[in-house]
Scaffold this motif. Structure first.
Motif, PDB file in Angstrom:
ATOM      1  N   LYS A 169      13.796  36.454  21.566  1.00 36.81           N
ATOM      2  CA  LYS A 169      14.570  36.871  20.395  1.00 36.81           C
ATOM      3  C   LYS A 169      14.905  38.359  20.494  1.00 36.81           C
ATOM      4  O   LYS A 169      14.359  39.081  21.329  1.00 36.81           O
ATOM      5  N   ILE A 170      15.770  38.814  19.611  1.00 36.07           N
ATOM      6  CA  ILE A 170      16.255  40.196  19.634  1.00 36.07           C
ATOM      7  C   ILE A 170      15.102  41.205  19.609  1.00 36.07           C
ATOM      8  O   ILE A 170      15.057  42.131  20.427  1.00 36.07           O
ATOM      9  N   LYS A 171      14.162  41.076  18.695  1.00 36.00           N
ATOM     10  CA  LYS A 171      13.061  42.053  18.598  1.00 36.00           C
ATOM     11  C   LYS A 171      12.143  41.980  19.810  1.00 36.00           C
ATOM     12  O   LYS A 171      11.585  42.993  20.232  1.00 36.00           O
ATOM     13  N   GLU A 172      11.979  40.797  20.385  1.00 32.11           N
ATOM     14  CA  GLU A 172      11.182  40.685  21.607  1.00 32.11           C
ATOM     15  C   GLU A 172      11.883  41.412  22.753  1.00 32.11           C
ATOM     16  O   GLU A 172      11.253  42.149  23.508  1.00 32.11           O
ATOM     17  N   TYR A 173      13.172  41.196  22.849  1.00 32.25           N
ATOM     18  CA  TYR A 173      13.976  41.867  23.879  1.00 32.25           C
ATOM     19  C   TYR A 173      13.860  43.385  23.718  1.00 32.25           C
ATOM     20  O   TYR A 173      13.620  44.107  24.678  1.00 32.25           O
ATOM     21  N   SER A 174      14.049  43.856  22.482  1.00 29.84           N
ATOM     22  CA  SER A 174      14.042  45.302  22.261  1.00 29.84           C
ATOM     23  C   SER A 174      12.644  45.888  22.463  1.00 29.84           C
ATOM     24  O   SER A 174      12.506  47.002  22.970  1.00 29.84           O
ATOM     25  N   ARG A 175      11.617  45.158  22.124  1.00 31.12           N
ATOM     26  CA  ARG A 175      10.248  45.636  22.338  1.00 31.12           C
ATOM     27  C   ARG A 175       9.963  45.818  23.818  1.00 31.12           C
ATOM     28  O   ARG A 175       9.343  46.796  24.228  1.00 31.12           O
ATOM     29  N   ILE A 176      10.398  44.867  24.642  1.00 28.59           N
ATOM     30  CA  ILE A 176      10.187  44.981  26.089  1.00 28.59           C
ATOM     31  C   ILE A 176      10.880  46.236  26.621  1.00 28.59           C
ATOM     32  O   ILE A 176      10.341  46.921  27.492  1.00 28.59           O
ATOM     33  N   GLN A 177      12.044  46.556  26.093  1.00 29.12           N
ATOM     34  CA  GLN A 177      12.775  47.739  26.537  1.00 29.12           C
ATOM     35  C   GLN A 177      12.189  49.030  25.960  1.00 29.12           C
ATOM     36  O   GLN A 177      12.618  50.115  26.324  1.00 29.12           O
ATOM     37  N   GLY A 178      11.208  48.912  25.058  1.00 31.65           N
ATOM     38  CA  GLY A 178      10.536  50.097  24.530  1.00 31.65           C
ATOM     39  C   GLY A 178      11.083  50.623  23.224  1.00 31.65           C
ATOM     40  O   GLY A 178      10.663  51.685  22.753  1.00 31.65           O
ATOM     41  N   PHE A 179      12.015  49.905  22.607  1.00 34.93           N
ATOM     42  CA  PHE A 179      12.534  50.349  21.322  1.00 34.93           C
ATOM     43  C   PHE A 179      11.493  50.101  20.231  1.00 34.93           C
ATOM     44  O   PHE A 179      10.798  49.081  20.256  1.00 34.93           O
ATOM     45  N   PRO A 180      11.389  51.006  19.260  1.00 30.28           N
ATOM     46  CA  PRO A 180      10.477  50.751  18.133  1.00 30.28           C
ATOM     47  C   PRO A 180      11.014  49.587  17.290  1.00 30.28           C
ATOM     48  O   PRO A 180      12.226  49.332  17.272  1.00 30.28           O
ATOM     49  N   ASP A 181      10.107  48.901  16.602  1.00 28.66           N
ATOM     50  CA  ASP A 181      10.525  47.760  15.775  1.00 28.66           C
ATOM     51  C   ASP A 181      11.523  48.171  14.694  1.00 28.66           C
ATOM     52  O   ASP A 181      12.296  47.352  14.219  1.00 28.66           O
ATOM     53  N   SER A 182      11.507  49.433  14.296  1.00 33.76           N
ATOM     54  CA  SER A 182      12.408  49.902  13.243  1.00 33.76           C
ATOM     55  C   SER A 182      13.843  50.121  13.743  1.00 33.76           C
ATOM     56  O   SER A 182      14.755  50.290  12.940  1.00 33.76           O
ATOM     57  N   TRP A 183      14.056  50.097  15.050  1.00 34.00           N
ATOM     58  CA  TRP A 183      15.384  50.342  15.606  1.00 34.00           C
ATOM     59  C   TRP A 183      16.305  49.189  15.245  1.00 34.00           C
ATOM     60  O   TRP A 183      15.917  48.023  15.362  1.00 34.00           O
ATOM     61  N   GLU A 184      17.498  49.513  14.781  1.00 34.03           N
ATOM     62  CA  GLU A 184      18.443  48.474  14.392  1.00 34.03           C
ATOM     63  C   GLU A 184      19.627  48.433  15.348  1.00 34.03           C
ATOM     64  O   GLU A 184      20.223  49.459  15.643  1.00 34.03           O
ATOM     65  N   PHE A 185      19.947  47.251  15.796  1.00 36.32           N
ATOM     66  CA  PHE A 185      21.119  47.018  16.621  1.00 36.32           C
ATOM     67  C   PHE A 185      22.175  46.395  15.725  1.00 36.32           C
ATOM     68  O   PHE A 185      21.848  45.686  14.779  1.00 36.32           O
ATOM     69  N   VAL A 186      23.442  46.651  16.008  1.00 35.22           N
ATOM     70  CA  VAL A 186      24.510  46.160  15.131  1.00 35.22           C
ATOM     71  C   VAL A 186      25.433  45.215  15.891  1.00 35.22           C
ATOM     72  O   VAL A 186      25.499  45.241  17.120  1.00 35.22           O
ATOM     73  N   GLY A 187      26.112  44.396  15.130  1.00 36.54           N
ATOM     74  CA  GLY A 187      27.071  43.454  15.706  1.00 36.54           C
ATOM     75  C   GLY A 187      26.520  42.049  15.725  1.00 36.54           C
ATOM     76  O   GLY A 187      25.497  41.737  15.107  1.00 36.54           O
ATOM     77  N   SER A 188      27.193  41.211  16.476  1.00 37.00           N
ATOM     78  CA  SER A 188      26.782  39.812  16.598  1.00 37.00           C
ATOM     79  C   SER A 188      25.489  39.728  17.420  1.00 37.00           C
ATOM     80  O   SER A 188      25.093  40.706  18.065  1.00 37.00           O
ATOM     81  N   ILE A 189      24.872  38.569  17.437  1.00 35.18           N
ATOM     82  CA  ILE A 189      23.660  38.384  18.246  1.00 35.18           C
ATOM     83  C   ILE A 189      23.971  38.674  19.714  1.00 35.18           C
ATOM     84  O   ILE A 189      23.215  39.367  20.388  1.00 35.18           O
ATOM     85  N   GLY A 190      25.102  38.195  20.194  1.00 37.70           N
ATOM     86  CA  GLY A 190      25.499  38.459  21.573  1.00 37.70           C
ATOM     87  C   GLY A 190      25.650  39.952  21.847  1.00 37.70           C
ATOM     88  O   GLY A 190      25.236  40.448  22.900  1.00 37.70           O
ATOM     89  N   ASN A 191      26.245  40.688  20.892  1.00 32.75           N
ATOM     90  CA  ASN A 191      26.401  42.135  21.059  1.00 32.75           C
ATOM     91  C   ASN A 191      25.045  42.840  21.073  1.00 32.75           C
ATOM     92  O   ASN A 191      24.850  43.807  21.810  1.00 32.75           O
ATOM     93  N   LYS A 192      24.123  42.354  20.275  1.00 27.06           N
ATOM     94  CA  LYS A 192      22.785  42.961  20.245  1.00 27.06           C
ATOM     95  C   LYS A 192      22.074  42.762  21.582  1.00 27.06           C
ATOM     96  O   LYS A 192      21.473  43.695  22.116  1.00 27.06           O
ATOM     97  N   TYR A 193      22.150  41.563  22.129  1.00 29.88           N
ATOM     98  CA  TYR A 193      21.550  41.326  23.450  1.00 29.88           C
ATOM     99  C   TYR A 193      22.198  42.234  24.500  1.00 29.88           C
ATOM    100  O   TYR A 193      21.516  42.770  25.361  1.00 29.88           O
TER     101      TYR A 193
END
Length: 141
Positions: free
Chosen positions: A90-114
């Motif tokens: 999922k998006i938060k799992e993906y972002s966690r692996i990349q080192g982003f904090p859980d509070s970081w917000e990505f914008v756009g569609s799910i595809g754009n977030k990935y």
């Protein structure tokens, strides 16, 4: 370890056919763990091509570092399946692996977030590159 206690978030799903195949893959495994007839059907012409093809039907392991994250965790060539659950990360799992904090917000569609996460330089890598550049530049002062 970063996949433990990740806040819930949206994510893409596998097709019914792909989910049946992915259920056969153990943690840390990929298409080579499938029965030959299923692997051949699932991979199509890729089965007969050269190269490693290890991204296909790939499930992460709890015991190994993450694979490189791509811009799409559910495409045949770039699958990134959760170690235990039969689903793409999922998006938060993906972002966690990349080192982003859980509070970081990505914008756009799910595809754009990935895409944003998959195209990002891992946060800690960028941090240490910055430290190295800074140290290098300080020698010229």
């Amino acid at each position: 370890d970063v996949l433990k206690d990740v806040p819930d978030s949206p994510g893409v799903k596998y097709s019914e056919k792909k989910e049946k195949v992915m259920k056969l893959i153990p943690a840390g495994g990929c298409w080579v763990d499938l029965p030959e007839s299923i692997a051949r059907e699932y991979m199509g012409a890729s089965y007969y091509s050269g190269g490693g093809k290890r991204g296909m039907a790939r499930r992460l392991s709890w015991e190994e570092p993450s694979l490189t994250l791509t811009t799409s965790p559910n495409q045949k060539q770039t699958e990134r399946c959760h170690p235990d659950e039969t689903r793409p990360l999922k998006i938060k799992e993906y972002s966690r692996i990349q080192g982003f904090p859980d509070s970081w917000e990505f914008v756009g569609s799910i595809g754009n977030k990935y895409k944003q996460i998959g195209n990002a330089v891992p946060v800690n890598l960028a941090k240490y590159i910055g430290f190295a550049v800074n140290k290098y530049l300080k020698q010229f002062k």
